[in-house]
Enzyme design. Sequence first.
Site, PDB file in Angstrom:
ATOM      1  N   THR A  63      -7.004  -7.869  43.677  1.00  0.00           N
ATOM      2  CA  THR A  63      -7.180  -7.270  42.274  1.00  0.00           C
ATOM      3  C   THR A  63      -7.332  -8.652  41.334  1.00  0.00           C
ATOM      4  O   THR A  63      -6.226  -9.218  41.157  1.00  0.00           O
ATOM      5  CB  THR A  63      -6.055  -6.268  41.924  1.00  0.00           C
ATOM      6  OG1 THR A  63      -6.104  -5.125  42.806  1.00  0.00           O
ATOM      7  CG2 THR A  63      -6.606  -5.549  40.531  1.00  0.00           C
ATOM      8  N   LYS A  66     -11.649  -0.676  39.286  1.00  0.00           N
ATOM      9  CA  LYS A  66     -10.236  -0.712  39.516  1.00  0.00           C
ATOM     10  C   LYS A  66      -9.616  -0.688  38.232  1.00  0.00           C
ATOM     11  O   LYS A  66      -8.637   0.219  37.998  1.00  0.00           O
ATOM     12  CB  LYS A  66     -10.009  -1.898  40.491  1.00  0.00           C
ATOM     13  CG  LYS A  66      -8.470  -2.378  40.490  1.00  0.00           C
ATOM     14  CD  LYS A  66      -7.868  -1.783  41.623  1.00  0.00           C
ATOM     15  CE  LYS A  66      -6.450  -1.982  41.837  1.00  0.00           C
ATOM     16  NZ  LYS A  66      -5.729  -1.283  42.825  1.00  0.00           N
ATOM     17  N   LYS A  93       0.309  -5.670  35.779  1.00  0.00           N
ATOM     18  CA  LYS A  93      -0.761  -6.674  36.186  1.00  0.00           C
ATOM     19  C   LYS A  93      -2.208  -6.345  35.970  1.00  0.00           C
ATOM     20  O   LYS A  93      -2.915  -6.593  35.379  1.00  0.00           O
ATOM     21  CB  LYS A  93      -0.765  -7.058  37.888  1.00  0.00           C
ATOM     22  CG  LYS A  93      -1.749  -7.963  38.158  1.00  0.00           C
ATOM     23  CD  LYS A  93      -1.834  -8.099  39.558  1.00  0.00           C
ATOM     24  CE  LYS A  93      -3.089  -8.747  39.819  1.00  0.00           C
ATOM     25  NZ  LYS A  93      -3.417  -9.029  41.318  1.00  0.00           N
TER      26      LYS A  93
HETATM   27  P1  NAD Z   1       1.472 -10.090  48.404  1.00  0.00           P
HETATM   28  O1  NAD Z   1       2.103 -11.305  47.376  1.00  0.00           O
HETATM   29  O2  NAD Z   1       2.361  -9.490  49.431  1.00  0.00           O
HETATM   30  O3  NAD Z   1       0.433 -11.066  49.422  1.00  0.00           O
HETATM   31  C1  NAD Z   1      -0.523 -12.086  48.916  1.00  0.00           C
HETATM   32  C2  NAD Z   1      -0.322 -13.248  50.103  1.00  0.00           C
HETATM   33  O4  NAD Z   1      -1.181 -14.276  49.593  1.00  0.00           O
HETATM   34  C3  NAD Z   1       1.108 -13.746  50.389  1.00  0.00           C
HETATM   35  O5  NAD Z   1       1.580 -13.460  51.631  1.00  0.00           O
HETATM   36  C4  NAD Z   1       0.852 -15.168  49.873  1.00  0.00           C
HETATM   37  O6  NAD Z   1       1.550 -16.211  50.668  1.00  0.00           O
HETATM   38  C5  NAD Z   1      -0.411 -15.534  50.020  1.00  0.00           C
HETATM   39  N1  NAD Z   1      -1.075 -16.699  49.281  1.00  0.00           N
HETATM   40  C6  NAD Z   1      -0.767 -16.974  48.279  1.00  0.00           C
HETATM   41  N2  NAD Z   1      -1.581 -18.224  47.810  1.00  0.00           N
HETATM   42  C7  NAD Z   1      -2.243 -18.280  49.023  1.00  0.00           C
HETATM   43  C8  NAD Z   1      -3.058 -19.396  49.279  1.00  0.00           C
HETATM   44  N3  NAD Z   1      -3.663 -20.393  48.531  1.00  0.00           N
HETATM   45  N4  NAD Z   1      -3.737 -19.378  50.341  1.00  0.00           N
HETATM   46  C9  NAD Z   1      -3.483 -18.453  51.505  1.00  0.00           C
HETATM   47  N5  NAD Z   1      -2.564 -17.534  51.416  1.00  0.00           N
HETATM   48  C10 NAD Z   1      -2.116 -17.387  50.078  1.00  0.00           C
HETATM   49  O7  NAD Z   1       0.665  -9.179  47.568  1.00  0.00           O
HETATM   50  P2  NAD Z   1      -0.071  -7.918  48.092  1.00  0.00           P
HETATM   51  O8  NAD Z   1       0.910  -6.760  47.606  1.00  0.00           O
HETATM   52  O9  NAD Z   1      -0.344  -7.951  49.702  1.00  0.00           O
HETATM   53  O10 NAD Z   1      -1.124  -7.702  46.938  1.00  0.00           O
HETATM   54  C11 NAD Z   1      -2.407  -8.623  47.488  1.00  0.00           C
HETATM   55  C12 NAD Z   1      -3.434  -8.003  46.329  1.00  0.00           C
HETATM   56  O11 NAD Z   1      -3.712  -6.666  46.540  1.00  0.00           O
HETATM   57  C13 NAD Z   1      -3.001  -8.343  44.733  1.00  0.00           C
HETATM   58  O12 NAD Z   1      -4.154  -8.778  43.906  1.00  0.00           O
HETATM   59  C14 NAD Z   1      -2.544  -7.043  44.398  1.00  0.00           C
HETATM   60  O13 NAD Z   1      -2.857  -6.785  43.109  1.00  0.00           O
HETATM   61  C15 NAD Z   1      -3.606  -6.088  45.303  1.00  0.00           C
HETATM   62  N6  NAD Z   1      -3.130  -4.786  45.582  1.00  0.00           N
HETATM   63  C16 NAD Z   1      -1.872  -4.559  45.843  1.00  0.00           C
HETATM   64  C17 NAD Z   1      -1.241  -3.262  46.149  1.00  0.00           C
HETATM   65  C18 NAD Z   1       0.221  -2.926  46.477  1.00  0.00           C
HETATM   66  O14 NAD Z   1       0.490  -1.625  46.503  1.00  0.00           O
HETATM   67  N7  NAD Z   1       0.766  -3.730  47.072  1.00  0.00           N
HETATM   68  C19 NAD Z   1      -2.321  -2.170  45.771  1.00  0.00           C
HETATM   69  C20 NAD Z   1      -3.408  -2.378  45.613  1.00  0.00           C
HETATM   70  C21 NAD Z   1      -4.023  -3.775  45.065  1.00  0.00           C
END
Ligand code: NAD
Length: 294
Positions: free
Chosen positions: A90, A165, A240
């Site tokens: 997102t 979204k 966010k």
């Molecule tokens: P998260 O923080 O658990 O995962 C993100 C991952 O990206 C982490 O493991 C981090 O180490 C990795 N990362 C960061 N920088 C990086 C880089 N330069 N290279 C490689 N990896 C890198 O977050 P999440 O909960 O998995 O969410 C991911 C996305 O999905 C976000 O944009 C969030 O807004 C969206 N989202 C989350 C949810 C939810 O319920 N968690 C629901 C819908 C959408």
Amino acid sequence: MAALKIGFIGLGNMGGPMAANLAKAGHEVAGYDVAGTTAKGVSTADSIAAAVTGADVVITMLPNGSILRQVAAEAIGQMRAGALFIDCSTVDVESARNTSEAAENAGLLAVDAPVSGGVGGAEGGTLTFMAGGSESAFAAAEPLFDIMGQKAVHCGDAGAGQAAKICNNMILGATMIATCEAFALADKLGLDRQRMFDVVSTSSGYSWSMNAYCPAPGVGLKSPADNGYKPGFAAELMLKDLGLSQQAAELVDADTPMGARALEIYKTFVEDEDGKGRDFSAMLPRLAGRGRSD
Ligand code: NAD
């Protein structure tokens, strides 16, 4: 479909199980996460280049738009012409459009495809994808959406997935606050919460927040309110998404007074009060415990 070679970047709470589901379906998935995270059935790449070189498809699931731009800049240059770049994070609409444009300029197909459904949906393969990009890019991505999710809507050109979204979540943030403040008012008027639910859930005040995710414990369908407001959908993720909605509204000069107010309320809740780490429906105990001048 034939097994694809997939590079998956960002194996966090969402990306980890999404990558694992692709591997379980028979695809050859190489994962890279800067934190060294791994996922079941997914081979570990030690760099972005190692994950994406020779891949048919690259999928990113990252925290925000600036990280996406950095990762995409590195990945796109290493991908073979005709390959598909799907971003499921997102992010702000501008970063989504910019990333798609960079991918298309490099001869790739590109889709922005943020999801709803949370960690449970990622694990269960029941996410909803909101996709932006060309018809051919969407058609190429659709079989993978079918593995990771249960529904994919092609919303329009690049950035349209992110637009859908944040508009959805702006409605959700505002209606959750409205539902919670109505419960808080009902409490003070001596109206029983169950009776309030019985009326509103079948009257014109109904909404997803009331009917599917009732913020009052013990009332309506089972929801995070019945589990001590453990997320669910964390208040900081709502913050966010509301921030992204207002960033987009500024970009296109849209008047969004409820979205702007919802952003202020969630910002205070998360940053100055006890909202961090709690479900976004914990707005109910916050409002119910206060008076007009608190
Ligand atoms: P998260 O923080 O658990 O995962 C993100 C991952 O990206 C982490 O493991 C981090 O180490 C990795 N990362 C960061 N920088 C990086 C880089 N330069 N290279 C490689 N990896 C890198 O977050 P999440 O909960 O998995 O969410 C991911 C996305 O999905 C976000 O944009 C969030 O807004 C969206 N989202 C989350 C949810 C939810 O319920 N968690 C629901 C819908 C959408």
